[in-house]
Design a protein around this motif. Structure first.
Motif, PDB file in Angstrom:
ATOM      1  N   ALA A  20      59.674  47.843  32.473  1.00  0.00           N
ATOM      2  CA  ALA A  20      60.072  47.297  33.772  1.00  0.00           C
ATOM      3  C   ALA A  20      59.271  47.930  34.904  1.00  0.00           C
ATOM      4  O   ALA A  20      59.118  47.337  35.976  1.00  0.00           O
ATOM      5  CB  ALA A  20      61.568  47.527  34.006  1.00  0.00           C
ATOM      6  N   TYR A  21      58.746  49.140  34.662  1.00  0.00           N
ATOM      7  CA  TYR A  21      57.939  49.840  35.665  1.00  0.00           C
ATOM      8  C   TYR A  21      56.488  50.000  35.227  1.00  0.00           C
ATOM      9  O   TYR A  21      55.791  50.895  35.684  1.00  0.00           O
ATOM     10  CB  TYR A  21      58.563  51.204  35.971  1.00  0.00           C
ATOM     11  CG  TYR A  21      59.785  51.119  36.858  1.00  0.00           C
ATOM     12  CD1 TYR A  21      59.721  51.395  38.218  1.00  0.00           C
ATOM     13  CD2 TYR A  21      61.020  50.737  36.333  1.00  0.00           C
ATOM     14  CE1 TYR A  21      60.844  51.312  39.037  1.00  0.00           C
ATOM     15  CE2 TYR A  21      62.148  50.641  37.136  1.00  0.00           C
ATOM     16  CZ  TYR A  21      62.048  50.934  38.482  1.00  0.00           C
ATOM     17  OH  TYR A  21      63.166  50.838  39.287  1.00  0.00           O
ATOM     18  N   GLY A  22      56.039  49.123  34.318  1.00  0.00           N
ATOM     19  CA  GLY A  22      54.620  49.055  34.014  1.00  0.00           C
ATOM     20  C   GLY A  22      54.149  49.718  32.748  1.00  0.00           C
ATOM     21  O   GLY A  22      52.943  49.772  32.483  1.00  0.00           O
ATOM     22  N   HIS A  23      55.067  50.236  31.908  1.00  0.00           N
ATOM     23  CA  HIS A  23      54.643  50.872  30.660  1.00  0.00           C
ATOM     24  C   HIS A  23      54.073  49.827  29.707  1.00  0.00           C
ATOM     25  O   HIS A  23      54.564  48.693  29.634  1.00  0.00           O
ATOM     26  CB  HIS A  23      55.833  51.577  30.015  1.00  0.00           C
ATOM     27  CG  HIS A  23      55.468  52.443  28.848  1.00  0.00           C
ATOM     28  ND1 HIS A  23      54.350  53.237  28.813  1.00  0.00           N
ATOM     29  CD2 HIS A  23      56.098  52.650  27.648  1.00  0.00           C
ATOM     30  CE1 HIS A  23      54.293  53.898  27.668  1.00  0.00           C
ATOM     31  NE2 HIS A  23      55.343  53.556  26.944  1.00  0.00           N
ATOM     32  N   SER A  24      53.010  50.194  28.967  1.00  0.00           N
ATOM     33  CA  SER A  24      52.342  49.236  28.092  1.00  0.00           C
ATOM     34  C   SER A  24      53.204  48.823  26.903  1.00  0.00           C
ATOM     35  O   SER A  24      53.116  47.680  26.436  1.00  0.00           O
ATOM     36  CB  SER A  24      51.012  49.820  27.596  1.00  0.00           C
ATOM     37  OG  SER A  24      51.228  51.063  26.943  1.00  0.00           O
ATOM     38  N   ASN A  25      54.023  49.723  26.372  1.00  0.00           N
ATOM     39  CA  ASN A  25      54.952  49.358  25.306  1.00  0.00           C
ATOM     40  C   ASN A  25      56.163  48.650  25.904  1.00  0.00           C
ATOM     41  O   ASN A  25      56.702  49.083  26.920  1.00  0.00           O
ATOM     42  CB  ASN A  25      55.419  50.599  24.544  1.00  0.00           C
ATOM     43  CG  ASN A  25      54.312  51.233  23.724  1.00  0.00           C
ATOM     44  OD1 ASN A  25      53.320  50.586  23.399  1.00  0.00           O
ATOM     45  ND2 ASN A  25      54.464  52.509  23.392  1.00  0.00           N
ATOM     46  N   GLU A  26      56.587  47.586  25.254  1.00  0.00           N
ATOM     47  CA  GLU A  26      57.709  46.803  25.792  1.00  0.00           C
ATOM     48  C   GLU A  26      59.029  47.497  25.441  1.00  0.00           C
ATOM     49  O   GLU A  26      59.768  47.084  24.546  1.00  0.00           O
ATOM     50  CB  GLU A  26      57.693  45.378  25.246  1.00  0.00           C
ATOM     51  CG  GLU A  26      58.642  44.468  25.999  1.00  0.00           C
ATOM     52  CD  GLU A  26      58.619  43.030  25.487  1.00  0.00           C
ATOM     53  OE1 GLU A  26      58.945  42.133  26.265  1.00  0.00           O
ATOM     54  OE2 GLU A  26      58.274  42.836  24.305  1.00  0.00           O
ATOM     55  N   THR A  27      59.332  48.522  26.194  1.00  0.00           N
ATOM     56  CA  THR A  27      60.515  49.324  25.924  1.00  0.00           C
ATOM     57  C   THR A  27      61.780  48.772  26.565  1.00  0.00           C
ATOM     58  O   THR A  27      62.883  49.034  26.074  1.00  0.00           O
ATOM     59  CB  THR A  27      60.304  50.762  26.429  1.00  0.00           C
ATOM     60  OG1 THR A  27      59.901  50.706  27.810  1.00  0.00           O
ATOM     61  CG2 THR A  27      59.234  51.473  25.619  1.00  0.00           C
ATOM     62  N   THR A  28      61.645  48.026  27.666  1.00  0.00           N
ATOM     63  CA  THR A  28      62.841  47.579  28.400  1.00  0.00           C
ATOM     64  C   THR A  28      62.784  46.095  28.746  1.00  0.00           C
ATOM     65  O   THR A  28      62.808  45.715  29.923  1.00  0.00           O
ATOM     66  CB  THR A  28      63.022  48.397  29.694  1.00  0.00           C
ATOM     67  OG1 THR A  28      61.820  48.302  30.489  1.00  0.00           O
ATOM     68  CG2 THR A  28      63.309  49.856  29.388  1.00  0.00           C
ATOM     69  N   PRO A  29      62.737  45.215  27.747  1.00  0.00           N
ATOM     70  CA  PRO A  29      62.694  43.777  28.069  1.00  0.00           C
ATOM     71  C   PRO A  29      63.922  43.295  28.818  1.00  0.00           C
ATOM     72  O   PRO A  29      63.809  42.452  29.719  1.00  0.00           O
ATOM     73  CB  PRO A  29      62.578  43.117  26.685  1.00  0.00           C
ATOM     74  CG  PRO A  29      63.085  44.141  25.721  1.00  0.00           C
ATOM     75  CD  PRO A  29      62.691  45.462  26.302  1.00  0.00           C
ATOM     76  N   PHE A  30      65.103  43.824  28.469  1.00  0.00           N
ATOM     77  CA  PHE A  30      66.290  43.366  29.190  1.00  0.00           C
ATOM     78  C   PHE A  30      66.303  43.883  30.617  1.00  0.00           C
ATOM     79  O   PHE A  30      66.593  43.132  31.550  1.00  0.00           O
ATOM     80  CB  PHE A  30      67.583  43.792  28.497  1.00  0.00           C
ATOM     81  CG  PHE A  30      68.794  43.420  29.314  1.00  0.00           C
ATOM     82  CD1 PHE A  30      69.225  42.107  29.383  1.00  0.00           C
ATOM     83  CD2 PHE A  30      69.477  44.381  30.060  1.00  0.00           C
ATOM     84  CE1 PHE A  30      70.315  41.742  30.181  1.00  0.00           C
ATOM     85  CE2 PHE A  30      70.561  44.036  30.846  1.00  0.00           C
ATOM     86  CZ  PHE A  30      70.982  42.713  30.909  1.00  0.00           C
ATOM     87  N   LEU A  31      65.993  45.157  30.811  1.00  0.00           N
ATOM     88  CA  LEU A  31      65.978  45.696  32.177  1.00  0.00           C
ATOM     89  C   LEU A  31      64.986  44.920  33.030  1.00  0.00           C
ATOM     90  O   LEU A  31      65.251  44.652  34.211  1.00  0.00           O
ATOM     91  CB  LEU A  31      65.615  47.183  32.155  1.00  0.00           C
ATOM     92  CG  LEU A  31      65.688  47.903  33.500  1.00  0.00           C
ATOM     93  CD1 LEU A  31      67.119  47.897  34.036  1.00  0.00           C
ATOM     94  CD2 LEU A  31      65.174  49.339  33.375  1.00  0.00           C
ATOM     95  N   SER A  32      63.855  44.533  32.446  1.00  0.00           N
ATOM     96  CA  SER A  32      62.876  43.728  33.185  1.00  0.00           C
ATOM     97  C   SER A  32      63.468  42.396  33.609  1.00  0.00           C
ATOM     98  O   SER A  32      63.303  41.960  34.762  1.00  0.00           O
ATOM     99  CB  SER A  32      61.628  43.499  32.330  1.00  0.00           C
ATOM    100  OG  SER A  32      60.993  44.718  32.000  1.00  0.00           O
ATOM    101  N   SER A  33      64.190  41.751  32.700  1.00  0.00           N
ATOM    102  CA  SER A  33      64.794  40.456  33.046  1.00  0.00           C
ATOM    103  C   SER A  33      65.949  40.630  34.021  1.00  0.00           C
ATOM    104  O   SER A  33      66.192  39.748  34.861  1.00  0.00           O
ATOM    105  CB  SER A  33      65.273  39.748  31.777  1.00  0.00           C
ATOM    106  OG  SER A  33      66.335  40.472  31.161  1.00  0.00           O
TER     107      SER A  33
END
Length: 478
Positions: A20-33
């Motif tokens: 959600a804050y730009g990390h290359s690994n998709e660690t927080t898909p829900f937080l991003s949405s």
């Protein structure tokens, strides 16, 4: 109807490792949405780099220099947390976490909660927990525990919990200690069960410890780590001081970040389950949801302030990897995304709660005219003793560091002092920061001169139980 209050602390999660804050690994898909219907604060800062100091500030609205609750044994006096104010106003209050600073230890942080769900490290979690009993009654009161167990709703299971805890403590070779590691899903379930029973406005804190060392994500979330890294982690006696002391190469600490990412991905799933369940129940619309962290984590990040040192784990440093935390807030009734680029402090959480209850809560509620500041104290005596077994010269890890943030967007400046060192650091985002000058100390000193220690400490904390001491040691706080 008054708004519900929900503080979700993703313990030890730094903004830098969230997608959600730009990390290359998709660690927080829900937080991003979730940010598509909430407010994302790009430049949020934790008040301190460790759990005790930071949680006291978040719960009270006081800067670390004001409350001075920073050492094992310090205790906050009653009547200073937002949770106590909410309880006095008729709110049902509860906390759910394995972090025993806020659920078991008599530090004053659990006092505002009517319902407390702490470590679930016993065979029968719904029966009497000896750890909680000892935290409240003291050590060695075996007859009293037996009487309380026999008078409980589940006497046999309560007694079995007591036996298991005693064996774990006295004979670890027969029954390995279960200290850190209860999956966050346990606390999601406990919170949702509690929330479903409430018939009046409620206020709760859910603190997830999945991303705190040791990093042990479930297999389905372990997308970047693997068994080789787990084997390295299992060999490490002290995740912080073995690296600082040179007993282990820094590449190993850096490599463990892959497991850490898997833990964050696991937390994101729990966040999704919790938030979406509230939405299905129709309770999300009228709830202030604050998703953040109490501090971040270091994986060998070079210090820009302390000469020739790197940041391993967390606690004493004032590096951005420890202070720049995620902050996503959904205000009651909010439907559209909002993005705030001004520096904000988690210390303002109680103010945001009060504004929300008064009907004045908006995405700008975290933005104030007051300077955003952080404090990182050096080692206290218990940790100093532990660190000295690995590090000969502890000078880089002592004395207090202070920082002041100003500016907005990509023009944020961080002014830092530590001993006679001064730095001004430019911060573009959670991924990027760099030193711009060796000054800025005058501004820091001017800001902190206006901050005084307040009389908010209570009686000295009661002696910790053996279980609490062991858990704090496992977490690296003793």
């Amino acid at each position: 109807m008054s708004a519900n209050i929900l503080l979700i602390v993703l313990d030890t999660v730094r903004a830098q490792n969230t997608s959600a804050y730009g990390h290359s690994n998709e660690t927080t898909p829900f937080l991003s949405s979730f940010t598509e219907r909430a407010t994302r604060y790009d430049q949020a800062r934790a008040p301190a780099a460790r759990s005790l100091d930071s949680h006291v500030s978040i719960f009270t609205g006081l800067h670390v220099e004001e409350h001075d609750i920073i050492r094992t044994g310090d205790k906050l006096a009653p009547g200073h947390t937002i949770w106590e104010s909410l309880a006095d106003s008729g709110y049902a209050t509860a906390v759910f976490s394995e972090n025993n600073w806020i659920t078991d230890i008599d530090a004053g942080l659990k006092d505002g909660f009517e319902h407390v769900e702490g470590p679930q490290n016993v065979p029968f979690t719904q029966a009497l927990d000896p750890t909680t009993f000892v935290a409240e009654e003291g050590q060695g009161r075996y007859k009293r525990f037996v009487r309380q167990a026999l008078g409980s709703d589940q006497p046999v299971r309560s007694l079995l919990n007591g036996v298991a805890t005693k064996v774990q403590s006295d004979y670890p070779e027969f029954l390995p200690r279960g200290s850190v590691g209860t999956n966050g899903s346990t606390y999601t379930d406990l919170f949702l069960d509690w929330e479903d029973k409430q018939e009046r406005p409620w206020a709760a804190c859910v603190n997830y410890m999945d991303a705190h060392h040791p990093y042990e994500p479930e297999a389905r979330f372990d997308r970047w780590g693997g068994e080789d890294l787990r084997a390295i982690q299992n060999e490490i006696e002290d995740v912080k001081w073995e690296f600082n002391g040179g007993q282990r190469p820094w590449w190993q600490r850096r490599a463990l970040e892959a497991l850490y990412d898997g833990c964050i991905r696991q937390l994101d799933r729990e966040l999704e389950r919790l938030v979406e369940t509230l939405a299905e129940r129709g309770d999300l619309e009228n709830t202030l949801v604050v998703v953040t962290s109490d501090h971040g984590e270091g994986f060998g990040d070079p210090s820009r302030v302390r000469p020739d040192t790197r940041v391993a784990s967390h606690s004493v440093a004032i590096h951005e990897c420890l202070l720049h935390v995620p902050l996503v807030v959904k205000y009651p009734g909010q439907k559209d995304a909002k993005r705030i680029r001004d520096p904000v402090s988690l210390t303002d959480f109680p103010t945001v709660v009060e504004k929300t209850i008064d009907g004045d809560g908006t995405p700008d509620s975290f933005v104030t005219d007051e300077p955003v500041i952080t404090t990182a104290h050096g080692l206290d005596d218990p940790v100093r003793k532990r660190a000295s077994a690995y590090v000969e010269d502890l000078t880089p890890y002592t004395s207090t560091a202070r920082a002041v943030y100003e500016g907005s967007g990509t023009e944020v400046r961080k002014h830092v002092t530590w001993r006679d060192v001064e730095r001004t650091i430019a911060v573009r985002d959670a991924q990027t920061a760099w030193s711009v000058s060796n000054d800025g100390g005058d501004h820091v000193r001017e800001v902190f001169e206006g901050i005084s220690k307040l009389n908010v400490t209570g009686e000295e904390m009661a002696d910790l139980s053996e279980r609490s001491v062991q858990q704090l040691e496992d977490l690296g706080y003793m």
